[in-house]
Structure formats: structure tokens, C-alpha cells
Design an enzyme around this catalytic site. Structure first.
Site, PDB file in Angstrom:
ATOM      1  N   LYS A   1      -5.699 -10.186  -5.087  1.00 35.45           N
ATOM      2  CA  LYS A   1      -6.910 -10.531  -4.331  1.00 35.45           C
ATOM      3  C   LYS A   1      -8.023  -9.523  -4.618  1.00 35.45           C
ATOM      4  O   LYS A   1      -7.754  -8.371  -4.964  1.00 35.45           O
ATOM      5  CB  LYS A   1      -6.618 -10.623  -2.829  1.00 35.45           C
ATOM      6  CG  LYS A   1      -6.580  -9.314  -2.120  1.00 35.45           C
ATOM      7  CD  LYS A   1      -6.756  -9.490  -0.616  1.00 35.45           C
ATOM      8  CE  LYS A   1      -6.843  -8.089  -0.028  1.00 35.45           C
ATOM      9  NZ  LYS A   1      -7.433  -7.993   1.250  1.00 35.45           N
TER      10      LYS A   1
ATOM     11  N   LYS B   1       0.829  -1.206   0.000  1.00 37.71           N
ATOM     12  CA  LYS B   1       0.000   0.000   0.000  1.00 37.71           C
ATOM     13  C   LYS B   1       0.865   1.257   0.000  1.00 37.71           C
ATOM     14  O   LYS B   1       0.511   2.267  -0.584  1.00 37.71           O
ATOM     15  CB  LYS B   1      -0.943   0.021   1.207  1.00 37.71           C
ATOM     16  CG  LYS B   1      -2.100  -0.961   1.094  1.00 37.71           C
ATOM     17  CD  LYS B   1      -3.198  -0.680   2.081  1.00 37.71           C
ATOM     18  CE  LYS B   1      -4.373  -1.609   1.827  1.00 37.71           C
ATOM     19  NZ  LYS B   1      -5.408  -1.541   2.853  1.00 37.71           N
TER      20      LYS B   1
ATOM     21  N   LYS C   1     -11.754  -4.180  -1.857  1.00 36.99           N
ATOM     22  CA  LYS C   1     -12.752  -3.123  -2.020  1.00 36.99           C
ATOM     23  C   LYS C   1     -12.141  -1.824  -2.527  1.00 36.99           C
ATOM     24  O   LYS C   1     -12.853  -0.965  -3.030  1.00 36.99           O
ATOM     25  CB  LYS C   1     -13.559  -2.917  -0.738  1.00 36.99           C
ATOM     26  CG  LYS C   1     -12.762  -2.662   0.523  1.00 36.99           C
ATOM     27  CD  LYS C   1     -13.708  -2.454   1.690  1.00 36.99           C
ATOM     28  CE  LYS C   1     -13.452  -3.402   2.841  1.00 36.99           C
ATOM     29  NZ  LYS C   1     -12.131  -3.290   3.452  1.00 36.99           N
TER      30      LYS C   1
HETATM   31  N1  AQP Z   1     -10.338 -11.267  -1.403  1.00 43.92           N
HETATM   32  C1  AQP Z   1     -10.540 -11.712  -0.171  1.00 43.92           C
HETATM   33  N2  AQP Z   1     -10.756 -13.022   0.048  1.00 43.92           N
HETATM   34  C2  AQP Z   1     -10.948 -13.503   1.297  1.00 43.92           C
HETATM   35  N3  AQP Z   1     -10.971 -12.719   2.398  1.00 43.92           N
HETATM   36  C3  AQP Z   1     -10.777 -11.397   2.235  1.00 43.92           C
HETATM   37  N4  AQP Z   1     -10.746 -10.355   3.092  1.00 43.92           N
HETATM   38  C4  AQP Z   1     -10.520  -9.213   2.415  1.00 43.92           C
HETATM   39  N5  AQP Z   1     -10.401  -9.475   1.097  1.00 43.92           N
HETATM   40  C5  AQP Z   1     -10.555 -10.821   0.955  1.00 43.92           C
HETATM   41  C6  AQP Z   1     -10.933 -10.482   4.520  1.00 43.92           C
HETATM   42  O1  AQP Z   1     -11.965  -9.574   4.892  1.00 43.92           O
HETATM   43  C7  AQP Z   1     -11.696  -9.101   6.204  1.00 43.92           C
HETATM   44  C8  AQP Z   1     -11.805  -7.612   6.233  1.00 43.92           C
HETATM   45  O2  AQP Z   1     -10.761  -7.025   5.540  1.00 43.92           O
HETATM   46  P1  AQP Z   1     -10.423  -5.500   5.761  1.00 43.92           P
HETATM   47  O3  AQP Z   1     -11.431  -4.666   5.132  1.00 43.92           O
HETATM   48  O4  AQP Z   1     -10.195  -5.199   7.175  1.00 43.92           O
HETATM   49  O5  AQP Z   1      -9.045  -5.325   5.092  1.00 43.92           O
HETATM   50  P2  AQP Z   1      -8.480  -5.895   3.803  1.00 43.92           P
HETATM   51  O6  AQP Z   1      -8.026  -7.291   4.012  1.00 43.92           O
HETATM   52  O7  AQP Z   1      -7.438  -4.916   3.385  1.00 43.92           O
HETATM   53  O8  AQP Z   1      -9.743  -5.889   2.835  1.00 43.92           O
HETATM   54  P3  AQP Z   1      -9.858  -5.277   1.410  1.00 43.92           P
HETATM   55  O9  AQP Z   1     -11.204  -5.598   0.861  1.00 43.92           O
HETATM   56  O10 AQP Z   1      -8.675  -5.704   0.586  1.00 43.92           O
HETATM   57  O11 AQP Z   1      -9.795  -3.740   1.702  1.00 43.92           O
HETATM   58  P4  AQP Z   1      -8.826  -2.640   1.153  1.00 43.92           P
HETATM   59  O12 AQP Z   1      -8.962  -2.697  -0.339  1.00 43.92           O
HETATM   60  O13 AQP Z   1      -9.350  -1.367   1.747  1.00 43.92           O
HETATM   61  O14 AQP Z   1      -7.451  -2.966   1.625  1.00 43.92           O
HETATM   62  C9  AQP Z   1     -10.323  -9.610   6.609  1.00 43.92           C
HETATM   63  O15 AQP Z   1     -10.486 -10.735   7.442  1.00 43.92           O
HETATM   64  C10 AQP Z   1      -9.714 -10.012   5.307  1.00 43.92           C
HETATM   65  O16 AQP Z   1      -8.756 -11.026   5.453  1.00 43.92           O
END
Ligand code: AQP
Length: 332
Positions: free
Chosen positions: A194, A111, A197
Site C-alpha cells: 500500500k 512494522k 507515508k
Molecule cells: N494507501 C492507502 N490507501 C487508502 N487509505 C489509506 N490510509 C493510509 N494509507 C492508505 C488511511 O489513511 C488513514 C490514516 O492513516 P494513518 O496515518 O493513521 O496510518 P496508516 O494507515 O499506517 O497510514 P500510512 O500512510 O501507511 O502511515 P505509516 O507509513 O506511518 O504507517 C487511515 O484511515 C488509513 O486507513
């Protein structure tokens, strides 16, 4: 009863990856353990956020927790910044965390690479996460595979402090589902990344996407060469990812799916997949709309914050005392 803690950032629209990798498991766990589920707004601001959007997404995420099946009578649902103990413990833990171990974190490196001005909050992200978890004497943390490294750091910090001051924190265990069970749902436009969001709109399915948008995104999802539908992560990463989504939304085994579509091409497979995803999200979307009545989610969050605070305070006071901080004086 075992304690479980987990959180999701209101940093974008919640995706099918978040649901299959995290929320769906939270719903199951609420019947097996004492659960704390948090909207981690303080984590979201480690990268730039639009204030109005952050505000709306915080409410949306809390509603989606409940709409996905979390029962506020059983699980404690709250917003991280409503419980100031998270910020306070984060500071205290940062004094026992090395800059070297923080700068080695993969998420920080990934990031951090995207922006020119990287905040020190992004570097500190795993310390705040450790505070979230350790405050609740957590036994287990359900997360996707991407959070494994951060959780390992939380364990190291807890063990380091326990070693130095005697038992203070419970050392948490990760609860990571196997890959085929949704630990890492991949992007629809790039099966090597992956589903996130913060990705571009076509790369993810948002939990609130209308049916026609879901169908369109799945139709446009990248596929692999050939026309056979079978699971092979190395040679067929795109189809394997879509098969995992299919399997989790339909409840069918990967083998059954492969047998049904075999070499009939990707078209029918994709249109059936879209239907399974639409049907999985339909009840969540309906409940989400019911929760939009004014005051409903606010009451849930108020109760959740009060409950979380009462638990967090005990752990924070225990740690403050161990490290020699003077308790606050009470004049009455
Ligand atoms: N692609 C994924 N597959 C399985 N699990 C996922 N998680 C996120 N993406 C996937 C799980 O969702 C939970 C919440 O995640 P988060 O929002 O706290 O942070 P993150 O992992 O950084 O999620 P994002 O969607 O990728 O958000 P951004 O884009 O803002 O960084 C966690 O348990 C995560 O493992």
C-alpha cells in the site's frame, strides 16, 4: 446525530493514499454526522520519530485537514496528546486486552519486523486506537482497509467490557470505502504494497508535492507488461491502481478511462493522470499556504481540544466509576 471519529498519524508527509482513502471521506462526513478528527501524535511515536520533524508534521497535518476541506466550525479538529483522557483510557483498556490478540495484529507483525528494538508502544497501538474511538461514543469510524483489523479489536474490547460491567461503551462500526473507491491506494513503485507515508519518496505522492514532482513520480511509476489500459487487479495491478487514482481525481468511471486510452500505450494515460492529480491537489496546496499565518491553526487546535476534552471526560468518568476507581476529591 451519529458520531464519527477518525485520526491520522503525523508520521510522515501525508500521501495521496491518505487523502483518497481517508481525508476526502472525512470532508463529506462532516455534513452528515458529528465528527471528531484527530492528529494522532501518540500513535506516531510507537516507532522512532525525529522530535523536530514530529513537531512540524503535527502542524502540517492539522493544516492539511483544514486545507482538504474540514471546517473547524463543523468538525472538531484536535491533537490527540492535548486530551490526556486518550492515554488514561488506553491504560484502563489495556487491562482488559490480551497480549495474544495484540501480538496477532498484522500491522504489529509487519512494522515490528522492520526494527530490531520494537517498542511495547507498537504492540499497544490498537489499544490506544480503541481508546481514541470509544471515548467519543463513536458510531462509525472511516478508515482505509488496512485499519479493519484494529477496528475489529476495538469492537471486541468494547463488547467484552460491556458484557462484564453492563453498558459502558458504544460499539463502533467501520466505514470502509470499496477498493475502487480508494480504500487501498497502492505504492507507485510496488503495486503489491500500500502507498504509505513511511515508504520511500518515489513510492507515494505527497499532498504538498509541487506539480513537477507529481508528474515525475507518475512518469516513473511502475507499469505492467503490455500497453493496454484496462482494470484487472490480478493481471494488471499497477495500471489498475493508477486507474483508480485517475478515476477518483477526475470523477470518471473506470470503464470510460479504459475506453479512452485502450491500447494507445501508457504514455498519454500517465501524463493525463498527472494533470488530474495536480488539479486535485492544487486547491489543497493553496489553502494550506493561507493557513500558515501565525496563530491560525493554533486557535483551531485549542478550540478543538477543549471541545474534545469535554466529551471525552464524560465517557472516561463513566468507565472509571464502573470499574470501581474512586473519583477525585474536590476541596472547594
Ligand atoms: N494507501 C492507502 N490507501 C487508502 N487509505 C489509506 N490510509 C493510509 N494509507 C492508505 C488511511 O489513511 C488513514 C490514516 O492513516 P494513518 O496515518 O493513521 O496510518 P496508516 O494507515 O499506517 O497510514 P500510512 O500512510 O501507511 O502511515 P505509516 O507509513 O506511518 O504507517 C487511515 O484511515 C488509513 O486507513
Amino acid at each position: 446525530m451519529k458520531r464519527v471519529f477518525s485520526g491520522v498519524q503525523p508520521s510522515g508527509e501525508l500521501t495521496l493514499g491518505n487523502y483518497l482513502g481517508a481525508l476526502r471521506n472525512f470532508v463529506r462526513l462532516q455534513h452528515e454526522a458529528e465528527c471528531f478528527f484527530c492528529v494522532v501524535d501518540l500513535h506516531a511515536i510507537t516507532v522512532p520519530q525525529d522530535p523536530a520533524q514530529l513537531n512540524r508534521r503535527t502542524f502540517d497535518l492539522a493544516k492539511l485537514y483544514v486545507a482538504s476541506g474540514l471546517d473547524p466550525k463543523i468538525a472538531t479538529i484536535f491533537v490527540q496528546s492535548h486530551v490526556p483522557a486518550h492515554s488514561e483510557l488506553s491504560w484502563l483498556l489495556s487491562c482488559f486486552t490480551y497480549i495474544g490478540e495484540l501480538s496477532r495484529m498484522t500491522q504489529f507483525k509487519e512494522k515490528g519486523r522492520k526494527g530490531e528494538n520494537v517498542s511495547s508502544g507498537l504492540l499497544m497501538y490498537p489499544v490506544l486506537m480503541a481508546a481514541d474511538i470509544l471515548l467519543y461514543d463513536t458510531d462509525a469510524v472511516p478508515v482505509g482497509e488496512d485499519q479493519k483489523q484494529h477496528l475489529e479489536l476495538s469492537r471486541n474490547i468494547a463488547e467484552r467490557i460491556n458484557h462484564h460491567f453492563g453498558p459502558v461503551f458504544r460499539v463502533p462500526e467501520p466505514l470502509i470505502p470499496p477498493k475502487k473507491a480508494g480504500a487501498r491506494i497502492m505504492s507507485l513503485t510496488d503495486p503489491t504494497a500500500k502507498m504509505a507515508k513511511s515508504g520511500e519518496a518515489n513510492s507515494y505522492i505527497a499532498l504538498l508535492d509541487p506539480p513537477e514532482v507529481i508528474a515525475k513520480k507518475i512518469r516513473a511509476a511502475v507499469t505492467d507488461s503490455g500497453r493496454e489500459v484496462y482494470y484487472d487487479e490480478v493481471n494488471k495491478p499497477a495500471i489498475s491502481n493508477l486507474m483508480v487514482i485517475y478515476s477518483l481525481c477526475s470523477g470518471e468511471a473506470l470503464e470510460t478511462i479504459a475506453e479512452r486510452y485502450g491500447s494507445s500505450g501508457y504514455g498519454r494515460f500517465k501524463s493525463d493522470l498527472a494533470e488530474h492529480v495536480i488539479q486535485t491537489l492544487k486547491p489543497i496546496q493553496e489553502r494550506y499556504r493561507e493557513l500558515s499565518e501565525p496563530g491560525v491553526i493554533e486557535a483551531i487546535l485549542a478550540e478543538g481540544a477543549a471541545k474534545a476534552e469535554s466529551v471525552a471526560k464524560v465517557t472516561l468518568d463513566r468507565f472509571r466509576q464502573k470499574i470501581g476507581l474512586v473519583p477525585r476529591f474536590n476541596l472547594d
